[in-house]
Motif scaffolding. Structure first.
Motif, PDB file in Angstrom:
ATOM      1  N   THR A  70       0.840  -1.197   0.000  1.00  0.00           N
ATOM      2  CA  THR A  70       0.000   0.000   0.000  1.00  0.00           C
ATOM      3  C   THR A  70       0.878   1.250   0.000  1.00  0.00           C
ATOM      4  O   THR A  70       0.612   2.202  -0.731  1.00  0.00           O
TER       5      THR A  70
ATOM      6  N   LEU B 235       2.461   1.693  -3.492  1.00  0.00           N
ATOM      7  CA  LEU B 235       1.546   2.086  -4.557  1.00  0.00           C
ATOM      8  C   LEU B 235       0.976   3.486  -4.379  1.00  0.00           C
ATOM      9  O   LEU B 235       0.389   4.040  -5.292  1.00  0.00           O
ATOM     10  N   THR B 236       1.120   4.043  -3.180  1.00  0.00           N
ATOM     11  CA  THR B 236       0.525   5.365  -2.979  1.00  0.00           C
ATOM     12  C   THR B 236       1.579   6.451  -2.784  1.00  0.00           C
ATOM     13  O   THR B 236       1.238   7.602  -2.626  1.00  0.00           O
TER      14      THR B 236
ATOM     15  N   SER C   4       3.609   8.044  -4.655  1.00  0.00           N
ATOM     16  CA  SER C   4       3.665   9.193  -5.563  1.00  0.00           C
ATOM     17  C   SER C   4       2.510  10.157  -5.349  1.00  0.00           C
ATOM     18  O   SER C   4       2.569  11.298  -5.788  1.00  0.00           O
ATOM     19  N   TYR C   5       1.454   9.687  -4.750  1.00  0.00           N
ATOM     20  CA  TYR C   5       0.244  10.487  -4.647  1.00  0.00           C
ATOM     21  C   TYR C   5       0.070  11.120  -3.274  1.00  0.00           C
ATOM     22  O   TYR C   5      -0.666  12.071  -3.117  1.00  0.00           O
ATOM     23  N   ARG C   6       0.698  10.524  -2.266  1.00  0.00           N
ATOM     24  CA  ARG C   6       0.409  10.958  -0.914  1.00  0.00           C
ATOM     25  C   ARG C   6       1.687  11.322  -0.181  1.00  0.00           C
ATOM     26  O   ARG C   6       2.764  10.845  -0.516  1.00  0.00           O
ATOM     27  N   THR C   7       1.538  12.152   0.826  1.00  0.00           N
ATOM     28  CA  THR C   7       2.724  12.588   1.575  1.00  0.00           C
ATOM     29  C   THR C   7       3.113  11.502   2.579  1.00  0.00           C
ATOM     30  O   THR C   7       2.263  10.684   2.969  1.00  0.00           O
TER      31      THR C   7
ATOM     32  N   TYR D 197       3.419  11.746   5.646  1.00  0.00           N
ATOM     33  CA  TYR D 197       2.539  11.874   6.813  1.00  0.00           C
ATOM     34  C   TYR D 197       1.220  11.134   6.577  1.00  0.00           C
ATOM     35  O   TYR D 197       0.757  10.380   7.434  1.00  0.00           O
ATOM     36  N   GLU D 198       0.640  11.349   5.391  1.00  0.00           N
ATOM     37  CA  GLU D 198      -0.647  10.695   5.083  1.00  0.00           C
ATOM     38  C   GLU D 198      -0.480   9.177   5.007  1.00  0.00           C
ATOM     39  O   GLU D 198      -1.339   8.430   5.483  1.00  0.00           O
TER      40      GLU D 198
ATOM     41  N   GLU E  49       8.017   2.484 -13.338  1.00  0.00           N
ATOM     42  CA  GLU E  49       8.341   3.182 -12.090  1.00  0.00           C
ATOM     43  C   GLU E  49       9.757   2.847 -11.622  1.00  0.00           C
ATOM     44  O   GLU E  49      10.009   2.626 -10.432  1.00  0.00           O
TER      45      GLU E  49
ATOM     46  N   LEU F  40       7.871   8.667  -9.987  1.00  0.00           N
ATOM     47  CA  LEU F  40       7.128   9.342 -11.055  1.00  0.00           C
ATOM     48  C   LEU F  40       7.518  10.812 -11.170  1.00  0.00           C
ATOM     49  O   LEU F  40       7.690  11.353 -12.262  1.00  0.00           O
TER      50      LEU F  40
ATOM     51  N   HIS G 224      -8.060   9.220  -3.802  1.00  0.00           N
ATOM     52  CA  HIS G 224      -7.323   8.371  -2.857  1.00  0.00           C
ATOM     53  C   HIS G 224      -7.435   8.905  -1.431  1.00  0.00           C
ATOM     54  O   HIS G 224      -7.397   8.147  -0.467  1.00  0.00           O
ATOM     55  N   GLY G 225      -7.610  10.229  -1.306  1.00  0.00           N
ATOM     56  CA  GLY G 225      -7.812  10.827   0.023  1.00  0.00           C
ATOM     57  C   GLY G 225      -9.133  10.347   0.611  1.00  0.00           C
ATOM     58  O   GLY G 225      -9.224  10.021   1.797  1.00  0.00           O
TER      59      GLY G 225
ATOM     60  N   GLU H 103       2.651  21.104   4.734  1.00  0.00           N
ATOM     61  CA  GLU H 103       3.780  20.182   4.555  1.00  0.00           C
ATOM     62  C   GLU H 103       3.341  18.733   4.720  1.00  0.00           C
ATOM     63  O   GLU H 103       3.836  17.831   4.058  1.00  0.00           O
ATOM     64  N   LYS H 104       2.394  18.539   5.649  1.00  0.00           N
ATOM     65  CA  LYS H 104       1.914  17.173   5.895  1.00  0.00           C
ATOM     66  C   LYS H 104       1.066  16.651   4.744  1.00  0.00           C
ATOM     67  O   LYS H 104       1.048  15.460   4.455  1.00  0.00           O
ATOM     68  N   ARG H 105       0.286  17.540   4.119  1.00  0.00           N
ATOM     69  CA  ARG H 105      -0.774  17.086   3.217  1.00  0.00           C
ATOM     70  C   ARG H 105      -0.542  17.324   1.724  1.00  0.00           C
ATOM     71  O   ARG H 105      -1.305  16.801   0.906  1.00  0.00           O
ATOM     72  N   VAL H 106       0.419  18.148   1.362  1.00  0.00           N
ATOM     73  CA  VAL H 106       0.578  18.445  -0.067  1.00  0.00           C
ATOM     74  C   VAL H 106       1.687  17.580  -0.682  1.00  0.00           C
ATOM     75  O   VAL H 106       2.844  17.702  -0.301  1.00  0.00           O
ATOM     76  N   PRO H 107       1.322  16.686  -1.583  1.00  0.00           N
ATOM     77  CA  PRO H 107       2.338  15.825  -2.217  1.00  0.00           C
ATOM     78  C   PRO H 107       3.042  16.589  -3.344  1.00  0.00           C
ATOM     79  O   PRO H 107       2.577  16.611  -4.474  1.00  0.00           O
TER      80      PRO H 107
ATOM     81  N   ILE I 254       3.779  15.167  -6.998  1.00  0.00           N
ATOM     82  CA  ILE I 254       2.793  15.147  -8.091  1.00  0.00           C
ATOM     83  C   ILE I 254       2.877  16.448  -8.881  1.00  0.00           C
ATOM     84  O   ILE I 254       2.721  16.465 -10.096  1.00  0.00           O
TER      85      ILE I 254
ATOM     86  N   SER J  47       0.129   3.841 -13.256  1.00  0.00           N
ATOM     87  CA  SER J  47      -0.534   4.922 -12.521  1.00  0.00           C
ATOM     88  C   SER J  47      -1.359   5.743 -13.512  1.00  0.00           C
ATOM     89  O   SER J  47      -0.932   5.967 -14.644  1.00  0.00           O
ATOM     90  N   ASN J  48      -2.564   6.168 -13.091  1.00  0.00           N
ATOM     91  CA  ASN J  48      -3.424   6.866 -14.057  1.00  0.00           C
ATOM     92  C   ASN J  48      -2.869   8.237 -14.439  1.00  0.00           C
ATOM     93  O   ASN J  48      -3.115   8.729 -15.527  1.00  0.00           O
ATOM     94  N   ILE J  49      -2.058   8.796 -13.547  1.00  0.00           N
ATOM     95  CA  ILE J  49      -1.388  10.059 -13.873  1.00  0.00           C
ATOM     96  C   ILE J  49      -0.488   9.847 -15.096  1.00  0.00           C
ATOM     97  O   ILE J  49      -0.543  10.587 -16.071  1.00  0.00           O
TER      98      ILE J  49
ATOM     99  N   PRO K 213      -4.304   4.440  -6.374  1.00  0.00           N
ATOM    100  CA  PRO K 213      -4.055   4.327  -4.934  1.00  0.00           C
ATOM    101  C   PRO K 213      -5.310   3.939  -4.150  1.00  0.00           C
ATOM    102  O   PRO K 213      -5.227   3.261  -3.133  1.00  0.00           O
TER     103      PRO K 213
END
Lengths: 285, 460
Positions: free
Chosen positions: A47, A50-51, A53-56, A58-59, B63, B67, B136-137, B306-310, B313, B367-369, B412
């Motif tokens: 998990t 696979l995630t 690249s999309y998530r930080t 922390y998340e 990969e 990415l 994914h969120g 910082e915690k939430r912004v990837p 991407i 990945s769909n991106i 994801p």
């Protein structure tokens, strides 16, 4: 026999029949049951991978924490509760704990810590688990399947030393009061003979393999066991025999099959047997 | 000899051999395209851009490197090979789509801070929530909620169809919902970014107008696919209701901060709907305005960002946009489109169907991106030759790119829900393949009957 039984249950797969079988073994052999619930690291890592690249980070860490929390909750509210019903309420000695790690590695570590004489487990081919333990664990592994017949099928072959299987199957057939059927398979795809030290010989002729098989059959006859001689692919012959005899348990020894059709290498042989067989298998390692 | 080399040994320790093979292959392809003779009708720069596109495709599919790093690589390799000047490459990175993406992530981060919106029914709720935050969120938000309900109901993982449908509803609901608005999926923003660079401006409302029929038709039909694939075996869901009530009670009343986030979110969405076509506003300005409001009211601080912004991407999309522009400006896209049509002939209906099928297949195995980043520049180039507009081909590819139902690696959301243990890889494939077939038909019919028939998108 089977005094100390280890029941590993992965967060990837839970089969209630394993606990039922554990209960019947504990009743028969007065065994102590040790249940471990393994939070599968491979799933967690998969998990993450696979995630990523999309998530930080922390998340990802937050989700991982949630997954672990939910899996612990699932272990407490579903699996350990079932175990209490099967064991504790019936005065069968039992312990339970939760581990996080890779299924086979956790089991091997646990076996190093304590003296177990049986691993009793379920199987699901659609999991990310690799089931390395089939080849790496030295004590018997009982893989429970829901199909439940009325006999014991003992499997001997040119690919195993055939020492433990006859004795154990005879004992179990008496204990469980089940008819014993024994087959000896000459594997034509991998025509070697495995000796008592589990060493594979060079390629042998069919005539030589037949001679060894017949002397084994004769030996068994002296012990009062009738053995059916089969020739062909080990996997196919065993599966056909299970369909014919409808066994409660198939007992297989330390088969060392390395070559398959057209002499191609065979990988994960024991795992593939479990995948194909619809009956419970006891690997006498 | 080679293996004795210390550097190589260390490299092998860091990356697996397969990864190294694909990295070398990717660079080798660029080198071949750089030195090979140029065919008639294609410029040397166009030929190199095709090489860069194939390199990006290999690296995004396998990969072999992250990415986002591939995105950075695309940006630097173009000036290094004299295809585009550094100014042109990095100015593409200043596309408003990038800043819209940053704003959208900060806004989504503010919502993700509290898991509240879940009581309306799993699939629909997930889909609707995916309109305002990344799919994914939403999957991560719903995983513990649905798992708690299933555990309270003593549903055994992988053995209960109710458990399977519940978790798959989260995964599929998020995927379908992410098509609905620009902020649902970053690939939507990417498509808008590439289109704006070729002079086609899409507003927030325009996107919803184009995509909503697909979402509204796909939701009930995919739900039916799940019902047929896994007939539910339980009848009593009173325990589930009790658990939901318990969770709502535990959440308590909406706090002041949550209320402020909600208000700012509503204001931002309304501004997007009514003012994103305004030349002084635009999608990015409104998104950043929403973020600034979050900071000014103190409901979000920089640590939350910082915690939430990837950021990875954002780099990836920067690279992907420059790739799209490079393909377009060097004429590589038109040349590729010509070659395809010389071989296959031009049939508008077949072209549309092929675009949908190809995108769905690719988005399922990578990945769909990445899938959309590879196919969109080609789709835009193919459009005029096939007699359709770049807008139509972009909508087809961007929406089809979100239909990743079959594998865990596809999106994801699938991976996150799979980790619950309630469905197997086979279950996902079984339901996913039918869901994908249904959705291919839906996008195809919507493209022909609504986008072309009603809105006339093929001429815009």
């Amino acid at each position: 026999m089977f005094k100390n039984v280890l029941i590993p249950i992965s967060s990837e797969f839970y089969n209630k029949h394993v606990l039922e079988r554990g209960f019947s073994l504990a009743e028969t052999f007065k065994s102590k049951i040790n249940l471990i619930y393994i939070i599968e690291e491979k799933t967690l890592n998969q998990t993450d991978r696979l995630t990523i690249s999309y998530r930080t980070p922390y998340e990802i860490a937050e989700t991982k924490k949630e997954i672990i929390r939910e899996q612990k909750l699932a272990a407490d509210s579903i699996i350990f509760e079932d175990a209490e019903y099967f064991f504790k309420n019936k005065n069968i000695s039992f312990t339970s704990k939760i581990h996080q790690g890779e299924f086979s590695r956790v089991i091997k570590n646990e076996l190093e810590k304590k003296d177990y004489d049986l691993v009793l487990m379920g199987f699901n081919k659609e999991c990310v688990l690799n089931y390395r333990l089939f080849d790496e664990v030295k004590i018997p592994i009982w893989v429970v399947n829901k199909n439940d017949g009325k006999s014991i099928l003992a499997v001997c072959s040119n690919l195993a030393p055939n020492i433990k299987v006859p004795d154990l199957s005879l004992k179990l057939s008496k204990v469980f009061n089940l008819e014993l059927n024994m087959i000896y398979v000459i594997d034509m795809e991998d025509s070697v003979q495995v000796d008592e030290k589990i060493k594979r010989s060079d390629k042998k002729t069919e005539k030589d393999l037949m001679f060894i098989a017949e002397s084994f059959i004769q030996k068994m006859k002296e012990k009062g066991i009738n053995v059916i001689l089969l020739k062909g692919s080990f996997e196919k012959e065993v599966i056909n025999a299970t369909e014919k005899y409808n066994p409660k348990l198939v007992i297989i020894g330390r088969e060392q099959k390395k070559k398959g059709l057209l002499g191609l290498p065979v990988k994960n042989f024991k795992r593939k047997m479990v995948e194909k067989c619809n009956y419970s298998i006891l690997y006498v390692n | 000899m080679l293996i004795d080399n210390k550097f190589l040994k260390n490299l092998l320790k860091i990356r697996n051999r397969k990864g190294i093979f694909f990295i070398i292959l990717a660079f080798l392809i660029v080198a071949i395209f750089y030195i090979a003779p140029t065919p008639h009708g294609l410029t040397h720069n166009g030929q190199v851009m095709i090489g860069i596109l194939i390199m990006a495709a290999i690296l995004w599919i396998t990969e072999a490197i992250p990415l986002a790093v591939t995105g950075l690589l695309i940006m630097i390799i173009q000036p290094m090979l004299h295809v585009m000047s550094p100014n042109d490459v990095f100015s593409s990175f200043g596309n408003q789509a990038i800043f819209f993406l940053i704003g959208a992530f900060i806004l989504a981060g503010a919502i993700e801070k509290n898991p509240r919106f879940f009581t309306l029914g799993i699939m629909t709720t997930c889909a609707f929530l995916s309109f305002i935050m990344p799919g994914h969120g939403v999957a991560a938000l719903f995983l513990p909620i649905i798992a708690s309900i299933l555990i309270a109901m003593k549903i055994i993982p992988k053995q209960s169809n109710f458990g399977k449908i519940s978790m798959l509803s989260v995964a599929f609901g998020c995927s379908i919902g992410s098509l609905g608005t620009l902020i649902g999926g970053a690939r939507n923003i990417y498509a808008v970014g590439v289109l704006s660079d070729i002079g086609i401006n899409i507003t927030f409302f325009d996107w919803m107008k184009y995509s909503m029929p697909v979402v509204l038709i796909a939701l009930p039909l995919v739900w039916l696919v799940l019902q047929f694939s896994f007939p539910i075996e339980i009848k009593d869901i009173s325990v589930a209701r009790k658990e939901i009530k318990k969770q709502v009670t535990e959440q308590g009343k909406m706090s002041k901060n949550e209320f402020i986030v909600l208000i700012i979110l509503i204001i931002t969405i309304l501004l997007w709907i009514f003012f994103s076509s305004n030349q002084y506003f635009g999608l990015a300005v409104i998104a950043i305005l929403g973020c600034v409001l979050l900071f000014l009211t103190g409901v979000v601080n920089w640590k939350d960002v910082e915690k939430r912004v990837p950021w990875g991407i954002i780099l990836l999309y920067g690279g992907a946009i420059t790739l799209g522009i490079g393909i377009y400006e060097t004429g590589a896209g038109t040349w590729m489109a010509d070659q395809i049509f010389i071989m296959a002939g031009v049939n508008i209906y077949l072209v549309i169907l092929m675009m949908i099928v190809l995108t769905v297949l690719l988005t399922n195995v990578m990945s769909n991106i990445g899938a959309v980043a590879i196919l969109l520049p080609i789709g835009i180039a193919v459009a005029p030759v096939a007699g359709i507009s770049p807008l139509l081909s972009s909508m087809i590819i961007a929406l089809s790119g979100g239909l990743a139902f079959m594998f865990i690696i596809s999106t994801p959301g699938n991976a996150i829900t799979y980790s619950s243990g309630y469905f197997s890889i086979r279950d996902l494939f079984k339901a996913g393949i039918f869901a994908n077939i249904i959705c291919i038909v839906i996008v195809y019919l919507v493209a022909l009957l609504y986008w072309i028939g009603v809105l006339g998108l093929h001429n815009m």
